[in-house]
Enzyme design. Sequence first.
Site, mmCIF file in Angstrom:
data_model
loop_
_atom_site.group_PDB
_atom_site.id
_atom_site.type_symbol
_atom_site.label_atom_id
_atom_site.label_comp_id
_atom_site.label_asym_id
_atom_site.label_seq_id
_atom_site.Cartn_x
_atom_site.Cartn_y
_atom_site.Cartn_z
ATOM 1 N N SER A 38 -7.571 -33.060 -17.691
ATOM 2 C CA SER A 38 -6.493 -32.693 -18.575
ATOM 3 C C SER A 38 -5.579 -32.634 -17.743
ATOM 4 O O SER A 38 -4.988 -31.600 -17.511
ATOM 5 C CB SER A 38 -6.855 -31.599 -19.571
ATOM 6 N N HIS A 62 -12.759 -31.835 -22.303
ATOM 7 C CA HIS A 62 -13.943 -31.498 -21.408
ATOM 8 C C HIS A 62 -15.275 -31.706 -22.458
ATOM 9 O O HIS A 62 -16.270 -31.613 -21.831
ATOM 10 C CB HIS A 62 -13.932 -30.218 -20.948
ATOM 11 N N GLU A 100 -10.903 -24.352 -23.432
ATOM 12 C CA GLU A 100 -11.576 -23.568 -22.990
ATOM 13 C C GLU A 100 -11.629 -22.033 -23.470
ATOM 14 O O GLU A 100 -10.481 -21.482 -23.712
ATOM 15 C CB GLU A 100 -11.126 -23.413 -21.428
ATOM 16 N N GLU A 106 -17.570 -28.292 -17.994
ATOM 17 C CA GLU A 106 -17.676 -26.991 -17.220
ATOM 18 C C GLU A 106 -18.810 -26.274 -17.409
ATOM 19 O O GLU A 106 -18.707 -25.134 -16.911
ATOM 20 C CB GLU A 106 -16.243 -26.312 -17.310
ATOM 21 N N ASP A 139 -7.999 -20.798 -22.435
ATOM 22 C CA ASP A 139 -6.941 -22.211 -22.189
ATOM 23 C C ASP A 139 -7.225 -23.352 -23.148
ATOM 24 O O ASP A 139 -7.892 -24.258 -22.985
ATOM 25 C CB ASP A 139 -7.332 -22.683 -20.548
ATOM 26 N N GLU A 193 -3.797 -19.121 -21.085
ATOM 27 C CA GLU A 193 -3.277 -20.220 -20.104
ATOM 28 C C GLU A 193 -2.973 -21.523 -20.865
ATOM 29 O O GLU A 193 -3.483 -21.502 -22.175
ATOM 30 C CB GLU A 193 -4.452 -20.799 -19.160
ATOM 31 N N ASP A 210 -0.256 -23.580 -16.061
ATOM 32 C CA ASP A 210 -1.094 -24.339 -15.559
ATOM 33 C C ASP A 210 -0.324 -25.908 -15.377
ATOM 34 O O ASP A 210 0.590 -26.019 -14.258
ATOM 35 C CB ASP A 210 -2.454 -24.634 -16.212
ATOM 36 N N LYS A 242 -4.255 -24.709 -8.494
ATOM 37 C CA LYS A 242 -5.317 -25.612 -7.970
ATOM 38 C C LYS A 242 -4.678 -26.457 -6.863
ATOM 39 O O LYS A 242 -3.560 -27.186 -7.069
ATOM 40 C CB LYS A 242 -5.369 -26.779 -9.382
ATOM 41 N N HIS A 296 -10.612 -23.991 -10.243
ATOM 42 C CA HIS A 296 -11.582 -25.149 -10.072
ATOM 43 C C HIS A 296 -10.952 -26.390 -10.805
ATOM 44 O O HIS A 296 -9.807 -26.259 -11.367
ATOM 45 C CB HIS A 296 -12.862 -25.097 -10.440
ATOM 46 N N LYS A 346 -11.092 -18.740 -11.944
ATOM 47 C CA LYS A 346 -11.739 -19.444 -13.022
ATOM 48 C C LYS A 346 -12.454 -20.486 -12.646
ATOM 49 O O LYS A 346 -11.941 -21.501 -11.982
ATOM 50 C CB LYS A 346 -10.346 -19.936 -13.941
HETATM 51 P P1 PGA Z 1 -8.882 -30.094 -15.511
HETATM 52 O O1 PGA Z 1 -8.912 -28.883 -16.619
HETATM 53 O O2 PGA Z 1 -9.317 -29.790 -14.438
HETATM 54 O O3 PGA Z 1 -9.595 -31.172 -16.520
HETATM 55 O O4 PGA Z 1 -7.297 -30.508 -15.470
HETATM 56 C C1 PGA Z 1 -8.778 -27.615 -16.076
HETATM 57 C C2 PGA Z 1 -7.469 -26.977 -16.728
HETATM 58 O O5 PGA Z 1 -6.885 -27.366 -17.609
HETATM 59 O O6 PGA Z 1 -7.399 -25.852 -16.332
HETATM 60 ZN ZN ZN Z 2 -5.623 -25.389 -17.953
#
Ligand code: PGA
Ligand code: ZN
Length: 429
Positions: A43, A156, A165, A206, A243, A286, A313, A338, A366, A389
């Site tokens: 995503s 996911h 999430e 995840e 999230d 998030e 994010d 990230k 991650h 996270k």
């Molecule tokens: P992604 O998802 O690693 O698939 O982008 C993680 C997130 O959205 O925090």
């Molecule tokens: Zn996110």
Amino acid sequence: MTSNIASVRAREILDSRANPTITVEVALESGAGGATAVPSGASTGALEAVELRDGDAKRYRGKGVLKAIANVHDTIAPKVVGMPGDAQRKVDQAMIDLDGTPDKGRLGANAILGVSVAVARAAAAEAGKPLYRYLADGEPTLLPLPLLNILNGGKHAEGSTDFQEFMIAPVGAPTFAEGLRWSVEVYHALERILHEGGRPTTLGDEGGFAPPGLANDGAMDLVVQAITAAGYAPGDQIAIALDPATSELESNGKYELTREGSTLTADELVDLWADWCRRYPIASLEDGMAEEDWDGWRSLNARLGDRMQLVGDDIFVTNVERIREGIRQEAANSVLIKLNQIGTLTETLDAIAEASRAGWTSVISHRSGETEDTTIADLVVATGAGLIKTGAPARGERTAKYNRLLAIEAELGDRARYAGGSALVQSRA
Ligand code: PGA
Ligand code: ZN
């Protein structure tokens, strides 16, 4: 004096979703070396730095990374070989300049990040320090509050919830190791509840459960039930973090919740979060609004920013400029970090520092596609960010990070401190 970079080698390896990714090994003239592997999102934010893929349909459905590898060998290595191993900022800037684009689209953020982190690891090895100590300014002692994703949906886990999430955070635990144990017990309680309810216990990307046919608030109820069933107090001992990844649900300014069969305006989505905030012990939210919905973010922060951590994010993509704009607009109070969204270690550290100066928290994260690399575990301790996270406490690429944090906590011994719930509120103290 750290010795100079002697060689840089890249190879194609696999990530946790059976997609290729890049690993990079750097050797210094002293013989010290370091290696890393780059993760990959599903995503992904529209504004993330570019992950260079070959697009050759005959290999790995076009997802090969041979071009990124060639860029490491043919373009990056000739430039950085001979530079001092501890000149991280200079090495990273040299790669940014070589690339010359705003989104690292020419050389690939995956190629650049692989070299960036491998250089740091090699220099840490030469200094005889673990990475968390090498990257820290002073003496790092803070172990993070983990946000563990125990129920997966969205991109996911096809067929599960709209929201991506559902995480638990052991805010009331005395140590990191105890917090992890509490969380694992909740994870297993959720497994049992799903099993007894006749629901499948298959896992998402995840490592969290991905039960089909659940409404979003049905998933919340299950998580609260699991916390209680494991013997913990929802909120005081174990809080919930979310999230929903709403950039994936938004189109033309509206938010589509397929499971509920409803379409919400931004105002209605803010109302939903305010309602959930009353009904559930949510400590962190998030991407409650989509990546370009700045109005929505401002109204969400005005409404709930004094009560919960609001993490950006996709809207900030670990980019200092965008974080600065978010601070100016009072759009959030926290940023997700990230490394591969921005593509160098230096820019990642700058993003964390920028957030911190404004009293914002940083959550080191991650990606959904991961490897056994544990850089983020060292990074969260090095920066003292206090929040990580990294998925469910299951699947090797997720447990690698938790196990690394357990090792760091053990190594620090009596000096180790656990952030617990205090990490969430520093911006609103
Ligand atoms: P992604 O998802 O690693 O698939 O982008 C993680 C997130 O959205 O925090
Ligand atoms: Zn996110």
